[in-house]
Design a protein around this motif. Structure first.
Motif, PDB file in Angstrom:
ATOM      1  N   GLN A 171       0.900  -1.191   0.130  1.00 47.76           N
ATOM      2  CA  GLN A 171       0.077   0.151  -0.156  1.00 47.76           C
ATOM      3  C   GLN A 171       0.936   1.205   0.031  1.00 47.76           C
ATOM      4  O   GLN A 171       1.631   1.199   0.762  1.00 47.76           O
ATOM      5  CB  GLN A 171      -0.862   0.064   1.368  1.00 47.76           C
ATOM      6  N   SER A 172       0.595   2.164  -0.971  1.00 48.38           N
ATOM      7  CA  SER A 172       1.666   3.189  -1.260  1.00 48.38           C
ATOM      8  C   SER A 172       1.640   4.250   0.160  1.00 48.38           C
ATOM      9  O   SER A 172       2.817   4.664   0.579  1.00 48.38           O
ATOM     10  CB  SER A 172       1.041   4.124  -2.351  1.00 48.38           C
ATOM     11  N   GLU A 173       0.591   4.149   0.961  1.00 50.85           N
ATOM     12  CA  GLU A 173       0.541   5.014   1.983  1.00 50.85           C
ATOM     13  C   GLU A 173       1.116   4.591   3.114  1.00 50.85           C
ATOM     14  O   GLU A 173       1.533   5.252   4.158  1.00 50.85           O
ATOM     15  CB  GLU A 173      -1.044   5.446   2.377  1.00 50.85           C
ATOM     16  N   ILE A 174       1.350   3.126   3.183  1.00 50.05           N
ATOM     17  CA  ILE A 174       2.145   2.541   4.303  1.00 50.05           C
ATOM     18  C   ILE A 174       3.515   2.192   3.707  1.00 50.05           C
ATOM     19  O   ILE A 174       4.579   2.569   4.482  1.00 50.05           O
ATOM     20  CB  ILE A 174       1.541   1.204   4.599  1.00 50.05           C
ATOM     21  N   GLY A 175       3.669   1.485   2.601  1.00 50.69           N
ATOM     22  CA  GLY A 175       5.094   1.114   2.127  1.00 50.69           C
ATOM     23  C   GLY A 175       5.863   2.360   1.471  1.00 50.69           C
ATOM     24  O   GLY A 175       7.183   2.164   1.071  1.00 50.69           O
ATOM     25  N   GLU A 176       5.192   3.099   0.924  1.00 50.02           N
ATOM     26  CA  GLU A 176       5.734   4.269   0.325  1.00 50.02           C
ATOM     27  C   GLU A 176       6.250   4.029  -1.041  1.00 50.02           C
ATOM     28  O   GLU A 176       7.459   4.604  -1.195  1.00 50.02           O
ATOM     29  CB  GLU A 176       6.594   5.094   1.215  1.00 50.02           C
ATOM     30  N   GLY A 177       6.033   2.687  -1.640  1.00 51.05           N
ATOM     31  CA  GLY A 177       6.545   2.520  -2.902  1.00 51.05           C
ATOM     32  C   GLY A 177       8.051   1.734  -2.832  1.00 51.05           C
ATOM     33  O   GLY A 177       8.614   1.544  -3.620  1.00 51.05           O
ATOM     34  N   ILE A 178       8.435   1.353  -1.724  1.00 51.24           N
ATOM     35  CA  ILE A 178       9.632   0.660  -1.491  1.00 51.24           C
ATOM     36  C   ILE A 178       9.514  -0.796  -1.779  1.00 51.24           C
ATOM     37  O   ILE A 178       8.359  -1.325  -1.737  1.00 51.24           O
ATOM     38  CB  ILE A 178      10.332   0.830  -0.130  1.00 51.24           C
ATOM     39  N   THR A 179      10.770  -1.519  -2.085  1.00 48.15           N
ATOM     40  CA  THR A 179      10.744  -2.770  -2.164  1.00 48.15           C
ATOM     41  C   THR A 179      11.879  -3.175  -1.226  1.00 48.15           C
ATOM     42  O   THR A 179      13.015  -2.851  -1.100  1.00 48.15           O
ATOM     43  CB  THR A 179      11.314  -3.137  -3.626  1.00 48.15           C
ATOM     44  N   PRO A 180      11.496  -4.362  -0.364  1.00 51.03           N
ATOM     45  CA  PRO A 180      12.197  -4.830   0.604  1.00 51.03           C
ATOM     46  C   PRO A 180      13.266  -5.622   0.323  1.00 51.03           C
ATOM     47  O   PRO A 180      13.207  -6.074  -1.111  1.00 51.03           O
ATOM     48  CB  PRO A 180      11.141  -5.259   1.849  1.00 51.03           C
ATOM     49  N   ASP A 181      14.310  -6.154   1.117  1.00 52.63           N
ATOM     50  CA  ASP A 181      15.007  -7.191   0.737  1.00 52.63           C
ATOM     51  C   ASP A 181      14.616  -8.541   1.395  1.00 52.63           C
ATOM     52  O   ASP A 181      14.936  -9.674   0.909  1.00 52.63           O
ATOM     53  CB  ASP A 181      16.588  -7.008   1.465  1.00 52.63           C
ATOM     54  N   VAL A 182      14.179  -8.282   2.667  1.00 52.57           N
ATOM     55  CA  VAL A 182      13.606  -9.742   3.226  1.00 52.57           C
ATOM     56  C   VAL A 182      12.263  -9.303   3.917  1.00 52.57           C
ATOM     57  O   VAL A 182      12.039  -8.051   4.505  1.00 52.57           O
ATOM     58  CB  VAL A 182      14.511 -10.074   4.499  1.00 52.57           C
ATOM     59  N   VAL A 183      11.302 -10.190   3.862  1.00 53.76           N
ATOM     60  CA  VAL A 183       9.928  -9.993   4.482  1.00 53.76           C
ATOM     61  C   VAL A 183       9.565 -11.354   5.256  1.00 53.76           C
ATOM     62  O   VAL A 183       9.895 -12.413   4.863  1.00 53.76           O
ATOM     63  CB  VAL A 183       8.920  -9.725   3.526  1.00 53.76           C
ATOM     64  N   THR A 184       9.010 -11.270   6.326  1.00 57.00           N
ATOM     65  CA  THR A 184       8.765 -12.263   7.316  1.00 57.00           C
ATOM     66  C   THR A 184       7.263 -12.266   7.280  1.00 57.00           C
ATOM     67  O   THR A 184       6.470 -11.341   7.669  1.00 57.00           O
ATOM     68  CB  THR A 184       9.457 -12.331   8.729  1.00 57.00           C
ATOM     69  N   LEU A 185       6.662 -13.577   7.457  1.00 59.39           N
ATOM     70  CA  LEU A 185       5.290 -13.946   7.500  1.00 59.39           C
ATOM     71  C   LEU A 185       4.956 -15.093   8.501  1.00 59.39           C
ATOM     72  O   LEU A 185       6.091 -15.983   8.840  1.00 59.39           O
ATOM     73  CB  LEU A 185       4.655 -14.274   5.958  1.00 59.39           C
ATOM     74  N   ALA A 186       3.747 -15.018   8.900  1.00 64.38           N
ATOM     75  CA  ALA A 186       3.459 -16.209   9.648  1.00 64.38           C
ATOM     76  C   ALA A 186       1.897 -16.012  10.109  1.00 64.38           C
ATOM     77  O   ALA A 186       1.094 -15.596   8.933  1.00 64.38           O
ATOM     78  CB  ALA A 186       4.029 -16.141  11.219  1.00 64.38           C
ATOM     79  N   LYS A 187       1.334 -16.129  11.288  1.00 66.04           N
ATOM     80  CA  LYS A 187      -0.216 -15.910  11.536  1.00 66.04           C
ATOM     81  C   LYS A 187      -1.074 -16.260  10.366  1.00 66.04           C
ATOM     82  O   LYS A 187      -1.428 -17.434  10.403  1.00 66.04           O
ATOM     83  CB  LYS A 187      -0.068 -14.448  11.897  1.00 66.04           C
ATOM     84  N   GLY A 188      -1.651 -15.255   9.799  1.00 60.37           N
ATOM     85  CA  GLY A 188      -2.719 -15.368   8.994  1.00 60.37           C
ATOM     86  C   GLY A 188      -2.358 -16.446   7.476  1.00 60.37           C
ATOM     87  O   GLY A 188      -3.317 -17.131   7.130  1.00 60.37           O
ATOM     88  N   LEU A 189      -1.193 -16.612   7.336  1.00 61.72           N
ATOM     89  CA  LEU A 189      -0.740 -17.611   6.280  1.00 61.72           C
ATOM     90  C   LEU A 189      -1.133 -18.819   6.442  1.00 61.72           C
ATOM     91  O   LEU A 189      -1.687 -19.490   5.475  1.00 61.72           O
ATOM     92  CB  LEU A 189       0.896 -17.574   6.113  1.00 61.72           C
ATOM     93  N   GLY A 190      -1.360 -19.293   7.692  1.00 59.87           N
ATOM     94  CA  GLY A 190      -1.893 -20.901   8.010  1.00 59.87           C
ATOM     95  C   GLY A 190      -3.025 -20.927   8.391  1.00 59.87           C
ATOM     96  O   GLY A 190      -3.741 -21.927   8.451  1.00 59.87           O
ATOM     97  N   GLY A 191      -3.728 -19.749   8.479  1.00 60.50           N
ATOM     98  CA  GLY A 191      -5.327 -19.746   8.998  1.00 60.50           C
ATOM     99  C   GLY A 191      -5.509 -20.566  10.250  1.00 60.50           C
ATOM    100  O   GLY A 191      -6.370 -21.190  10.443  1.00 60.50           O
ATOM    101  N   GLY A 192      -4.294 -20.878  11.090  1.00 57.48           N
ATOM    102  CA  GLY A 192      -4.654 -21.519  12.420  1.00 57.48           C
ATOM    103  C   GLY A 192      -3.552 -22.348  12.401  1.00 57.48           C
ATOM    104  O   GLY A 192      -3.244 -23.039  13.676  1.00 57.48           O
ATOM    105  N   MET A 193      -3.032 -23.065  11.390  1.00 57.28           N
ATOM    106  CA  MET A 193      -1.927 -23.863  11.453  1.00 57.28           C
ATOM    107  C   MET A 193      -0.556 -23.451  11.579  1.00 57.28           C
ATOM    108  O   MET A 193      -0.343 -22.149  10.951  1.00 57.28           O
ATOM    109  CB  MET A 193      -1.745 -24.800   9.843  1.00 57.28           C
ATOM    110  N   PRO A 194       0.192 -23.876  12.273  1.00 56.64           N
ATOM    111  CA  PRO A 194       1.679 -23.308  12.637  1.00 56.64           C
ATOM    112  C   PRO A 194       2.574 -22.943  11.374  1.00 56.64           C
ATOM    113  O   PRO A 194       2.864 -24.340  10.975  1.00 56.64           O
ATOM    114  CB  PRO A 194       2.288 -23.828  13.883  1.00 56.64           C
TER     115      PRO A 194
END
Length: 415
Positions: A246-269
């Protein structure tokens, strides 16, 4: 003490707390209720009392409870192939990695490392940063990145870190929102800057305009990495697949690393660490990191089902639209002085504070919310929540706050 045969479900409501205290490590704290069943956005306790879950296991249950897509994927995969270790690959592992990279719009040469939690995803990111040959990490006050030793070092709250000092060295925390302090801290010794696009535990705080862009510019100037912790904000929580998109949050940047969890598994770890581009992908070489359960077929099959369902049911647009209307409704209440967030990650400042007492009163009234600071509540409901359920909470909140005031109870909350 009685149990339902074959399930371990306790039915004697007067004794479950003592059994919990006798068997479960006290580090987890005292549970508020014994929950035994869930369906959609609702859960029930052992006494049959119903609650609307506006926390979703702290932003985990993206599709709510017992969703048919999650149950179906888990059942189908468990009946064919459950666990194989990282000596082998499986179709859902590869498919989920490809899907996540596509949704992140990651460039050629990008990759995914799967783990079991957000803390583990951040541990992998931390090891990637060490492979730059540098050890200094710049993090931000108010941040939360997990409680394993490396992730704990990145986490700002002293009460979490100090009992385990000395921790992993090299981490510097800069004041929240202070762009000059951030730029000053990033130097030739810096391996990475680690940021949450929206800080969850500190009350759902967004960085001021220009801050994310400043982080990208500062890291580029010295050849450091920019790591975005989207454990809480990713997978539709803020109304887009990733908050940084989202431009108002990320301001158009591209990261080098992104970490995820939580919603990705919908309840599975499950956790995931994404590397953006060949140069970052090659920093960790074979044998330098691993996990027995990394990318196991059960978790990745469910992850695929979650992504497919979010897309097919247009839950990104739903989260963005309903979240905006809910924030507007909450902001209109005289008992609320500030409402923050994006999509279905919402924070609100209580005029009279005492968030713990308000959360307790909400629970008694049938609503699960989180007193994330002494004066703020956090909402992170399932993405499938309806207008009536979320806006109904806004309608009920003045009465809940009045009830809390009359009770005279309250203490600091915890995330």
């Amino acid at each position: 003490m009685t149990e339902t045969k074959g399930t371990g479900m306790m039915t004697d409501t007067s004794e479950w707390r003592s059994h919990h205290e006798a068997a479960i490590l006290p580090a987890l704290g005292r549970p508020q209720r014994l929950l035994v069943r869930g369906e959609g956005v609702r859960v029930w306790d052992e006494a049959g009392r119903e609650y609307v879950d506006l926390l979703a296991g702290i932003a985990v249950n993206a599709l709510g409870h017992a969703h048919s897509a999650v149950v179906g994927a888990l059942t189908d995969q468990a009946s064919t192939l459950g666990h194989i270790s990282n000596f082998f690959a499986s179709p859902p592992q590869i498919a989920l990695a490809e899907r996540v990279l596509a949704l992140a719009q990651a460039p050629s040469g990008s990759s995914v490392y799967f783990s079991n939690s957000g803390a583990e995803a951040n541990e992998a990111a931390l090891k990637i940063t060490r492979r730059t040959g540098r050890s200094k990490i710049v993090a931000v006050e108010g941040s939360f990145h997990g409680r394993t030793m490396g992730a704990l070092a990145l986490t700002a709250k002293a009460a979490y870190r100090e009992p385990f000092d000395p921790g992993v060295p090299g981490v510097v925390h800069v004041p929240f929102g202070d762009e000059a302090a951030l730029r000053a801290a990033v130097d030739a010794d810096t391996a990475a800057v680690v940021l949450e696009p929206i800080q969850g535990e500190s009350g759902v705080r967004r960085h001021p305009a220009g801050y994310m862009r400043a982080a990208r510019e500062a890291t580029d100037a010295v050849g450091a990495l920019l790591v975005l912790d989207e454990v809480q904000t990713g997978i539709g929580r803020t109304g887009s697949w990733f908050a940084f998109q989202q431009s108002e949050i990320g301001e158009g940047i591209t990261p080098d690393v992104v970490t995820l969890a939580k919603g990705l598994g919908g309840g599975m770890p499950i956790g995931a660490t994404l590397t953006f581009g060949e140069r970052i992908t090659q920093l960790l070489q074979p044998g330098q990191h691993g996990s027995t359960f990394s990318g196991n077929p059960l978790a990745t099959a469910v992850g695929l089902a979650v992504l497919t369902t979010v897309q097919e049911q247009e839950l990104l647009a739903h989260a963005a639209d309903l979240g905006a209307r809910a924030r507007s409704a909450l902001a209109a209440l005289p008992q609320i002085t500030e409402v923050t967030g994006a999509g279905l990650l919402i924070g609100m400042e209580l005029r009279d504070g005492n968030a713990k007492a308000v959360a307790d009163a909400a629970l008694e009234a049938g609503w699960i919310v989180n007193p994330v600071t002494p004066t703020r509540l956090r909402l992170a409901p399932p993405l499938i929540i309806t207008d009536d359920q979320l806006l109904g909470f806004a309608d009920a909140l003045p009465g809940i706050i009045a009830s809390a005031a009359h009770s005279g109870a309250g203490a600091e909350g915890a995330a």
